[in-house]
Design an enzyme around this catalytic site. Structure first.
Site, PDB file in Angstrom:
ATOM      1  N   ASN A   7       0.930  -1.154   0.141  1.00 35.59           N
ATOM      2  CA  ASN A   7       0.124   0.602  -0.005  1.00 35.59           C
ATOM      3  C   ASN A   7       1.069   1.488   0.324  1.00 35.59           C
ATOM      4  O   ASN A   7       1.637   1.388   0.791  1.00 35.59           O
ATOM      5  CB  ASN A   7      -0.454  -0.105   1.505  1.00 35.59           C
ATOM      6  CG  ASN A   7      -2.126   1.266   1.231  1.00 35.59           C
ATOM      7  OD1 ASN A   7      -1.786   1.670   0.652  1.00 35.59           O
ATOM      8  ND2 ASN A   7      -2.398   1.109   2.155  1.00 35.59           N
ATOM      9  N   ARG A  91      -2.531  -2.119  -4.017  1.00 34.30           N
ATOM     10  CA  ARG A  91      -3.650  -1.485  -3.130  1.00 34.30           C
ATOM     11  C   ARG A  91      -3.789  -0.216  -4.165  1.00 34.30           C
ATOM     12  O   ARG A  91      -2.537   0.608  -4.674  1.00 34.30           O
ATOM     13  CB  ARG A  91      -3.696  -0.775  -2.535  1.00 34.30           C
ATOM     14  CG  ARG A  91      -4.943   0.381  -2.300  1.00 34.30           C
ATOM     15  CD  ARG A  91      -4.882   0.928  -0.416  1.00 34.30           C
ATOM     16  NE  ARG A  91      -6.225   1.247  -0.169  1.00 34.30           N
ATOM     17  CZ  ARG A  91      -6.606   2.731   0.795  1.00 34.30           C
ATOM     18  NH1 ARG A  91      -4.969   3.168   0.720  1.00 34.30           N
ATOM     19  NH2 ARG A  91      -7.756   3.712   0.411  1.00 34.30           N
ATOM     20  N   HIS A 180     -12.369   2.933  -0.081  1.00 36.80           N
ATOM     21  CA  HIS A 180     -12.537   2.199   0.574  1.00 36.80           C
ATOM     22  C   HIS A 180     -13.563   0.904   0.092  1.00 36.80           C
ATOM     23  O   HIS A 180     -14.008   0.009   1.550  1.00 36.80           O
ATOM     24  CB  HIS A 180     -13.286   1.993   1.950  1.00 36.80           C
ATOM     25  CG  HIS A 180     -12.913   3.179   3.243  1.00 36.80           C
ATOM     26  ND1 HIS A 180     -13.810   4.630   3.900  1.00 36.80           N
ATOM     27  CD2 HIS A 180     -11.390   4.064   3.281  1.00 36.80           C
ATOM     28  CE1 HIS A 180     -12.687   4.700   3.857  1.00 36.80           C
ATOM     29  NE2 HIS A 180     -11.259   4.422   3.929  1.00 36.80           N
ATOM     30  N   ASN A 211     -10.421   6.769  10.352  1.00 34.79           N
ATOM     31  CA  ASN A 211      -9.886   8.072  10.313  1.00 34.79           C
ATOM     32  C   ASN A 211     -10.039   8.714   9.418  1.00 34.79           C
ATOM     33  O   ASN A 211     -10.914   9.466   9.341  1.00 34.79           O
ATOM     34  CB  ASN A 211      -7.954   8.442  10.492  1.00 34.79           C
ATOM     35  CG  ASN A 211      -7.913   9.775  10.360  1.00 34.79           C
ATOM     36  OD1 ASN A 211      -8.906  10.291  11.141  1.00 34.79           O
ATOM     37  ND2 ASN A 211      -6.936   9.523   9.524  1.00 34.79           N
ATOM     38  N   ARG A 241     -11.123  15.294   7.900  1.00 41.22           N
ATOM     39  CA  ARG A 241     -12.888  16.047   6.197  1.00 41.22           C
ATOM     40  C   ARG A 241     -14.099  16.081   6.821  1.00 41.22           C
ATOM     41  O   ARG A 241     -14.519  15.427   7.566  1.00 41.22           O
ATOM     42  CB  ARG A 241     -12.238  14.556   5.485  1.00 41.22           C
ATOM     43  CG  ARG A 241     -11.001  14.237   4.988  1.00 41.22           C
ATOM     44  CD  ARG A 241     -10.904  13.191   4.186  1.00 41.22           C
ATOM     45  NE  ARG A 241      -9.483  12.781   3.741  1.00 41.22           N
ATOM     46  CZ  ARG A 241     -10.092  11.369   3.619  1.00 41.22           C
ATOM     47  NH1 ARG A 241     -10.756  10.541   3.717  1.00 41.22           N
ATOM     48  NH2 ARG A 241      -8.825  10.279   3.283  1.00 41.22           N
ATOM     49  N   GLU A 334     -14.377  -0.200  15.209  1.00 39.54           N
ATOM     50  CA  GLU A 334     -14.877  -2.163  15.388  1.00 39.54           C
ATOM     51  C   GLU A 334     -14.641  -1.152  17.372  1.00 39.54           C
ATOM     52  O   GLU A 334     -14.121  -2.351  18.151  1.00 39.54           O
ATOM     53  CB  GLU A 334     -13.381  -2.781  15.299  1.00 39.54           C
ATOM     54  CG  GLU A 334     -13.788  -2.857  13.911  1.00 39.54           C
ATOM     55  CD  GLU A 334     -12.317  -2.847  12.930  1.00 39.54           C
ATOM     56  OE1 GLU A 334     -10.849  -3.369  13.509  1.00 39.54           O
ATOM     57  OE2 GLU A 334     -11.918  -3.299  11.528  1.00 39.54           O
ATOM     58  N   GLU A 384      -8.188  -5.592   4.841  1.00 41.82           N
ATOM     59  CA  GLU A 384      -8.215  -4.993   3.804  1.00 41.82           C
ATOM     60  C   GLU A 384      -7.072  -5.617   2.758  1.00 41.82           C
ATOM     61  O   GLU A 384      -6.908  -5.680   2.181  1.00 41.82           O
ATOM     62  CB  GLU A 384      -7.966  -3.240   3.134  1.00 41.82           C
ATOM     63  CG  GLU A 384      -8.630  -2.708   4.043  1.00 41.82           C
ATOM     64  CD  GLU A 384      -9.097  -1.150   3.706  1.00 41.82           C
ATOM     65  OE1 GLU A 384      -8.937  -0.865   4.729  1.00 41.82           O
ATOM     66  OE2 GLU A 384      -9.505  -0.142   2.685  1.00 41.82           O
TER      67      GLU A 384
HETATM   68  P1  AMP Z   1      -8.294   4.126  11.356  1.00 45.35           P
HETATM   69  O1  AMP Z   1      -8.686   4.630  10.046  1.00 45.35           O
HETATM   70  O2  AMP Z   1      -9.486   2.329  10.802  1.00 45.35           O
HETATM   71  O3  AMP Z   1      -7.142   3.119  11.590  1.00 45.35           O
HETATM   72  O4  AMP Z   1      -9.132   4.385  12.097  1.00 45.35           O
HETATM   73  C1  AMP Z   1      -8.629   4.892  13.369  1.00 45.35           C
HETATM   74  C2  AMP Z   1      -9.452   5.797  14.202  1.00 45.35           C
HETATM   75  O5  AMP Z   1      -9.731   4.764  14.930  1.00 45.35           O
HETATM   76  C3  AMP Z   1      -8.167   6.754  14.886  1.00 45.35           C
HETATM   77  O6  AMP Z   1      -7.902   7.443  14.484  1.00 45.35           O
HETATM   78  C4  AMP Z   1      -8.959   6.182  16.585  1.00 45.35           C
HETATM   79  O7  AMP Z   1     -10.176   7.662  16.356  1.00 45.35           O
HETATM   80  C5  AMP Z   1      -9.759   5.169  16.045  1.00 45.35           C
HETATM   81  N1  AMP Z   1      -9.430   4.336  17.181  1.00 45.35           N
HETATM   82  C6  AMP Z   1      -8.586   3.589  17.065  1.00 45.35           C
HETATM   83  N2  AMP Z   1      -8.491   2.728  17.998  1.00 45.35           N
HETATM   84  C7  AMP Z   1      -9.622   3.085  19.559  1.00 45.35           C
HETATM   85  C8  AMP Z   1     -10.736   2.858  20.483  1.00 45.35           C
HETATM   86  N3  AMP Z   1      -9.747   1.913  21.082  1.00 45.35           N
HETATM   87  N4  AMP Z   1     -11.104   3.564  21.184  1.00 45.35           N
HETATM   88  C9  AMP Z   1     -12.192   4.833  20.151  1.00 45.35           C
HETATM   89  N5  AMP Z   1     -11.036   4.816  19.144  1.00 45.35           N
HETATM   90  C10 AMP Z   1     -10.501   4.183  18.425  1.00 45.35           C
END
Ligand code: AMP
Length: 396
Positions: A7, A91, A180, A211, A241, A334, A384
């Site tokens: 990626n 990717r 996505h 994010n 965003r 999640e 992914e």
């Molecule tokens: P991703 O882009 O899927 O990696 O998601 C990142 C975002 O998931 C982070 O900016 C956090 O806001 C959120 N996140 C990750 N771990 C946790 C957690 N244990 N509790 C709440 N939010 C989380």
């Protein structure tokens, strides 16, 4: 077969080496600050600690060279030589209207990806650089491109047209594409597997809340709508965003703040979302903590974020004339039980609910609604990289 999943961003490169038979991740890592001073390689063999190495990477080719070196290293490597990599899955962010599926990469595919550069000027050129770097170092290894947009190519015109003069579509292909896609595809299929239901007769709404965040409506195995548009800026409020807004705001802010339109677009991409609205952080852990401390902007930001998600779920239930499953995935989806509870609290009219004891989980596959619920609410961690590895094996 071992599949190397790549990626590649403009100054970073994430990788995973996956054994496609066992679907085990043998090693993963990240090259940061490629082409910039202060490069950093993080390599993590399965079951071992991360190894961080400061090393300048003047080009992506050097970065890929270092990745191969780490994977074949005597002490921390996981394969004996390059010949143990059977295929590479890349990717690629934007496939435009050219790619409704993953493809084996050849010269014509490279040209078609390049033709989409205009639609994703930050991502596609970087993806191409990553592919070329791998081709240079592994000329005889088959490579596959897996597109973020491909899964959404089944959307009907009514879901992808904007209310704009149609010559912008004809001349510049301005339409909604969605992103996505690998995650939406993986999670919607996994939902059917977990529930033991037929994928082609389910109505699923996938909430990819990371994010970057997007929602999709998947009906009878096909995506019929999704919240991101021409670019990943449309739709939900995200980490930085803005998501949906009145387009007149661009000109209004440009005038008031004396900014150019590209500068305003930059604000919408990088300084808005929950970061901009809360003034606290783009990270939901920080937002939850600030809200607990009584920070009113953090409280209002979380309310606004969850409300937007709930509105989209409602609109996709309308688009599909019903919904069987709502699935939460990605970092926030999640790992954030209070967020899921708040979103589903808007959806009683659909027959969806959340059982607090079941919802008290992070990062595991689980049904979190009651047995009587008309709509099954689930947590399904996305993967992914595994989806890209599966696509790669399928095609080579
Ligand atoms: P991703 O882009 O899927 O990696 O998601 C990142 C975002 O998931 C982070 O900016 C956090 O806001 C959120 N996140 C990750 N771990 C946790 C957690 N244990 N509790 C709440 N939010 C989380």
């Amino acid at each position: 077969m071992n599949v190397l999943v790549i990626n590649c961003g403009s100054s970073s490169l994430k990788y995973q080496l996956i054994n496609s038979d066992s679907e085990e991740v043998l090693a993963k890592g990240l090259c940061e600050r490629i082409g910039i001073d202060g490069g950093m390689l993080t390599h993590q063999p399965a079951g071992k600690d991360k190894i961080k190495t400061q090393v300048d990477m003047p080009s992506h080719t050097v970065a890929v060279e270092l990745v191969i070196k780490s994977l074949t290293d005597k002490e921390n490597g996981v394969i004996a030589s390059l010949s143990e990599i059977g295929a590479v899955g890349h990717r690629v962010v934007h496939g435009g209207e050219s790619f409704a599926e993953s493809v084996v990469i050849d010269d014509a595919v490279m040209k078609a990806i390049e033709d989409c550069n205009d639609l994703a000027p930050l991502h596609n050129p970087a993806n191409l650089i990553g592919i070329r770097a791998c081709q240079e170092l592994m000329p005889n290894v088959p490579m596959v491109a897996v597109f973020d947009t491909a899964f959404h190519q089944t959307m009907p015109k009514k879901a992808y047209f904007y209310g704009l003069p149609h010559e912008y579509y004809e001349k510049y292909k301005v339409r909604r594409y969605g992103f996505h896609g690998t995650s939406h595809s993986y999670v919607s299929k996994r939902v059917a597997e977990i529930l033991g239901k037929d994928y082609t007769s389910l109505k699923t709404i996938v909430c990819h809340l990371g994010n970057g965040a997007s929602i999709s409506a998947v009906m009878n195995g096909k995506c019929v709508d999704t919240s991101m548009g021409l670019t990943p800026l449309e739709g939900l409020i995200m980490g930085t965003r803005s998501g949906d807004l009145d387009p007149a705001i661009l000109g209004f802010i440009a005038g008031k703040e004396n900014l150019t339109l590209p500068e305003v677009t930059d604000v919408l991409n990088k300084k808005s979302g929950v970061l901009g609205l809360s003034g606290v952080s783009s990270d939901f852990r920080d937002l939850e903590a600030a809200a607990k401390d009584g920070n009113q902007w953090a409280i209002d930001t979380l309310d606004t974020y969850y409300y937007r998600v709930a509105k989209y779920i409602g609109s996709y239930a309308a688009a599909m004339n019903g919904v069987d499953v709502i699935a939460f995935t990605a970092g926030v989806g999640e790992n954030n039980p209070p967020g899921r509870e708040q979103i589903v609290s808007y959806l009683g009219y659909l027959g969806a609910d959340v059982v607090p004891e079941k919802n008290n989980c992070r990062g595991e596959e689980r049904v979190i609604s009651s047995d009587q619920a008309k709509v099954t609410v689930m947590v399904v961690p996305t993967n992914e990289e595994l989806a890209i590895a599966r696509e790669t094996v399928r095609l080579v």
